[in-house]
Write a protein that holds these residues in place. Structure first.
Motif, PDB file in Angstrom:
ATOM      1  N   GLU A   5     -32.308  -1.509  35.715  1.00  0.00           N
ATOM      2  CA  GLU A   5     -32.787  -0.954  36.981  1.00  0.00           C
ATOM      3  C   GLU A   5     -31.621  -0.852  37.941  1.00  0.00           C
ATOM      4  OE1 GLU A   5     -35.616  -3.536  38.811  1.00  0.00           O
ATOM      5  OE2 GLU A   5     -37.195  -3.075  37.391  1.00  0.00           O
ATOM      6  N   VAL A   6     -31.659   0.179  38.767  1.00  0.00           N
ATOM      7  CA  VAL A   6     -30.693   0.304  39.849  1.00  0.00           C
ATOM      8  C   VAL A   6     -31.416   0.997  41.002  1.00  0.00           C
ATOM      9  CG1 VAL A   6     -29.714   2.490  39.041  1.00  0.00           C
ATOM     10  CG2 VAL A   6     -28.354   0.997  40.483  1.00  0.00           C
ATOM     11  N   ARG A   7     -31.173   0.540  42.187  1.00  0.00           N
ATOM     12  CA  ARG A   7     -31.780   1.153  43.363  1.00  0.00           C
ATOM     13  C   ARG A   7     -30.874   2.274  43.849  1.00  0.00           C
ATOM     14  NH1 ARG A   7     -36.113  -0.083  45.244  1.00  0.00           N
ATOM     15  NH2 ARG A   7     -36.090  -2.190  44.473  1.00  0.00           N
ATOM     16  N   ARG A   8     -31.471   3.453  44.079  1.00  0.00           N
ATOM     17  CA  ARG A   8     -30.753   4.614  44.614  1.00  0.00           C
ATOM     18  C   ARG A   8     -31.542   5.095  45.820  1.00  0.00           C
ATOM     19  NH1 ARG A   8     -27.756   7.863  40.768  1.00  0.00           N
ATOM     20  NH2 ARG A   8     -27.446   9.167  42.605  1.00  0.00           N
ATOM     21  N   ASP A  10     -34.260   5.238  48.349  1.00  0.00           N
ATOM     22  CA  ASP A  10     -35.624   4.708  48.334  1.00  0.00           C
ATOM     23  C   ASP A  10     -36.252   4.764  46.943  1.00  0.00           C
ATOM     24  OD1 ASP A  10     -35.984   7.435  48.087  1.00  0.00           O
ATOM     25  OD2 ASP A  10     -37.630   7.549  49.529  1.00  0.00           O
ATOM     26  N   ARG A  11     -35.467   5.040  45.919  1.00  0.00           N
ATOM     27  CA  ARG A  11     -35.971   5.146  44.547  1.00  0.00           C
ATOM     28  C   ARG A  11     -35.461   3.981  43.698  1.00  0.00           C
ATOM     29  NH1 ARG A  11     -37.076  10.926  44.184  1.00  0.00           N
ATOM     30  NH2 ARG A  11     -37.700  11.308  46.322  1.00  0.00           N
ATOM     31  N   LEU A  12     -36.292   3.581  42.770  1.00  0.00           N
ATOM     32  CA  LEU A  12     -35.863   2.636  41.758  1.00  0.00           C
ATOM     33  C   LEU A  12     -35.681   3.429  40.471  1.00  0.00           C
ATOM     34  CD1 LEU A  12     -35.324  -0.349  41.011  1.00  0.00           C
ATOM     35  CD2 LEU A  12     -37.696  -0.423  40.186  1.00  0.00           C
ATOM     36  N   VAL A  14     -35.203   3.377  36.644  1.00  0.00           N
ATOM     37  CA  VAL A  14     -35.437   2.517  35.486  1.00  0.00           C
ATOM     38  C   VAL A  14     -34.912   3.262  34.267  1.00  0.00           C
ATOM     39  CG1 VAL A  14     -37.178   1.347  34.094  1.00  0.00           C
ATOM     40  CG2 VAL A  14     -37.466   1.501  36.582  1.00  0.00           C
ATOM     41  N   ALA A  35     -42.773  -3.554  38.352  1.00  0.00           N
ATOM     42  CA  ALA A  35     -42.063  -2.856  39.431  1.00  0.00           C
ATOM     43  C   ALA A  35     -43.056  -2.282  40.440  1.00  0.00           C
ATOM     44  CB  ALA A  35     -41.184  -1.750  38.864  1.00  0.00           C
ATOM     45  N   ASP A  40     -42.374  -1.184  44.270  1.00  0.00           N
ATOM     46  CA  ASP A  40     -41.486  -0.062  43.933  1.00  0.00           C
ATOM     47  C   ASP A  40     -42.358   1.073  43.404  1.00  0.00           C
ATOM     48  OD1 ASP A  40     -38.761  -0.885  44.476  1.00  0.00           O
ATOM     49  OD2 ASP A  40     -39.106  -2.418  42.950  1.00  0.00           O
ATOM     50  N   LEU A  43     -40.421   5.904  41.654  1.00  0.00           N
ATOM     51  CA  LEU A  43     -39.664   5.602  40.438  1.00  0.00           C
ATOM     52  C   LEU A  43     -39.048   6.856  39.821  1.00  0.00           C
ATOM     53  CD1 LEU A  43     -42.181   3.211  38.620  1.00  0.00           C
ATOM     54  CD2 LEU A  43     -40.231   2.586  40.041  1.00  0.00           C
TER      55      LEU A  43
END
Length: 111
Positions: A5-8, A10-12, A14, A35, A40, A43
């Motif tokens: 997972e990485v946060r970009r 306001d999006r997660l 996967v 999630a 979250d 996605l």
């Protein structure tokens, strides 16, 4: 199957890697459910590392979409489908169900 997972913004994002079949689908389903439960709900699933999807694997996408759909502002986008995976999505009618993007950058750039 490995899942990162990485946060970009306001999006997660996967990113599962490997085969998505009856053995690994429950793992991805639990991961996505967790999630969503923690909040979250925007996605992006980066499928660039997926080399096979079975019908059981496809059901994971439907399950996640059903959980996100009633949440205001929630979204589920897919990116990085190779030609084989794209064909599976096309033949099953899933291309109409999800926003599909060439890569993660395009997916996270959408409003």
């Amino acid at each position: 199957m490995n899942i990162t997972e990485v946060r970009r913004g306001d999006r997660l994002v996967v990113a599962p890697v490997g085969r998505l079949d009856s053995n690994t689908a429950p793992l991805l389903d639990r991961h996505l459910s967790a999630a969503i439960q923690r909040g979250d709900t925007r996605l992006v699933l980066d499928l660039a590392g997926i080399d096979y999807v079975s019908s059981t694997g496809l059901s994971v996408f439907l399950s996640a979409a059903k959980k996100i759909k009633p949440i205001p502002g929630g979204s589920l986008s897919l990116s990085g489908l190779n030609s084989r995976i794209r064909l599976v999505f096309e033949m099953s009618g899933f291309l109409r169900l999800f926003p599909i993007f060439t890569n993660v950058d395009e997916a996270v750039a959408q409003p």
